[in-house]
Design an enzyme around this catalytic site. Structure first.
Site, PDB file in Angstrom:
ATOM      1  N   GLY A 209       0.824  -1.210   0.000  1.00  0.00           N
ATOM      2  CA  GLY A 209       0.000   0.000   0.000  1.00  0.00           C
ATOM      3  C   GLY A 209       0.846   1.243   0.000  1.00  0.00           C
ATOM      4  O   GLY A 209       2.035   1.215  -0.303  1.00  0.00           O
ATOM      5  N   ASN A 210       0.229   2.375   0.340  1.00  0.00           N
ATOM      6  CA  ASN A 210       0.950   3.643   0.409  1.00  0.00           C
ATOM      7  C   ASN A 210       0.344   4.514   1.498  1.00  0.00           C
ATOM      8  O   ASN A 210      -0.604   4.114   2.165  1.00  0.00           O
ATOM      9  CB  ASN A 210       0.944   4.348  -0.954  1.00  0.00           C
ATOM     10  CG  ASN A 210      -0.470   4.582  -1.464  1.00  0.00           C
ATOM     11  OD1 ASN A 210      -1.252   5.306  -0.849  1.00  0.00           O
ATOM     12  ND2 ASN A 210      -0.807   3.952  -2.590  1.00  0.00           N
TER      13      ASN A 210
END
Length: 405
Positions: A209-210
């Site tokens: 993810g981020n």
């Protein structure tokens, strides 16, 4: 801002009056001088002592109190902002009619500062033609009437008419103070906005993810809704955020899900803004069970990645083939040489505009403020000064609307 501003919080007699206490706290903690002006009916729900304790200022309701100070005129004259929350159908009607039979309506009639009204009432009252006509009248006069939220009302009722949360009202009110009032310039436009980060599963408990929170995308939606647009948000990881009142939220998780949802919605869109932080790559294979550390056959130490579809580029291709006629706006988060990389990305993707910002040192992601540059396909570069994400959203919308015209 460091300058202390005079904020009048008007409160009318609805069950949501208790939320005004939290709204007062939002402004006082930001350093503003708050004066609460309730109607007599509002004091049936929250006592004057509570508002006085929270604001540090006296509370009055009538035009015949402190006559020697001409209070019914002075409060409105000195205000930098008036926010009425909740605003019942009755107080909206009285303001629309130009009444001045209590301190709140007299204050509104005198004021030349921005006025923000947050309605709260049962769905039938909100949708009644009389209320809608009164709301239109106020908006025509430059008063910002926020869209109500959809949700649980008094008793078992549910629908549009719920008061937005105090933090949402405060954010929009501050935007009006800092950016200026706005009209219904997007009325009837179909707007699609992607927001938040995507997640690519490695196994049932891990993902790639981020750090994107989705705040900027949701702020763009807030402004668009209150300028009259029909807004659909394609939301990735935004679970910590309150949904913008009046917008339709479609939840997705992965880049491929977002690709499909955005492209489906784009067919009928007038404007598409890709504010989401989409994962460029995903694991080639997703394990159906939790992979075990230290097990050679589980391959957790080495994950083969494959490229995700390019949503922004795909939108431009869709437009080039005649499947949509939408104006397309992208985002770019960079850690170094943001303008250089932003210009290259805009040329590569073929979008109409691109908002580029620097996320070096942990800036922007998850924060309340943003800044950057708005690039346009004709070579234009507009600097977006540091501000709250709602103010930045308003600046971006101003530029998009100018581009469309």
């Amino acid at each position: 801002m460091s300058e202390k501003r005079n904020v009048v919080v008007g409160v009318s007699g609805g069950i949501a009056a208790y939320k005004a206490c939290h709204l007062v706290r939002e402004f006082t903690e930001a350093g503003d001088n708050v004066r609460v002006v309730p109607t007599e009916s509002a004091l049936n729900f929250v006592g004057a002592a509570t508002f006085e304790a929270l604001s540090g200022n006296p509370v009055d309701t009538g035009v015949f109190t402190k006559v020697d100070e001409v209070q019914h005129v002075r409060v409105g004259q000195e205000a930098d902002l008036i926010v009425i929350a909740p605003a019942t159908a009755d107080v909206i009607a009285r303001i629309a009619a130009g009444r001045a039979d209590d301190l709140l309506t007299a204050t509104v009639l005198v004021a030349t500062c921005p006025i923000v009204i947050a309605p709260a009432m049962h769905t039938e009252m909100w949708l009644n033609p009389a209320t809608q006509a009164n709301v239109d009248t106020l908006r025509d006069r430059g008063i910002v009437v926020l869209e109500p939220a959809h949700g649980r009302l008094t008793g078992k009722d549910s629908g549009p008419g719920r008061l937005p949360e105090p933090s949402q009202i405060a954010a929009m009110a501050r935007t009006v103070m800092d950016h200026g009032t706005f009209d219904r310039s997007l009325f009837g436009k179909n707007v699609v906005i992607s927001a938040g980060g995507t997640q690519e599963n490695i196994d049932p408990v891990r993902f790639i993810g981020n750090r994107s929170s989705g705040r900027q995308g949701f702020a763009l939606a807030d402004i668009a809704v209150n300028r009259g647009a029909n807004v659909t948000i394609i939301a990735g990881d935004t679970d910590d955020l309150l949904s913008p009142p009046g917008a339709t939220v479609v939840k997705v998780r992965s880049a491929r899900q977002m690709y499909q949802a955005v492209h489906d919605a784009a067919v009928d869109a007038d404007i598409v803004i890709m504010a989401a932080a989409v994962a460029d790559y995903r694991p080639e294979e997703e394990a159906g069970h939790k992979l075990k550390k230290g097990h050679a056959d589980e391959q957790l130490a080495t994950i083969t990645l494959v490229e995700n579809p390019d949503i922004l580029k795909g939108l431009v291709e869709k437009r080039n083939s005649g499947e949509t006629s939408a104006t397309i706006v992208g985002f770019a988060a960079e850690t170094d040489n943001p303008l250089e990389y932003g210009k290259a990305k805009l040329a590569r993707k073929g979008a109409d505009m691109l908002m580029v910002n620097s996320v070096q040192g942990g800036k922007v992601f998850g924060e309340e403020r943003n800044s950057g540059w708005l690039l346009s396909a004709d070579g234009g570069v507009e600097e977006i000064a540091d501000g709250t994400k709602h103010v930045v959203a308003a600046e971006i919308w101003d530029a998009i609307e100018s581009f469309e015209r």
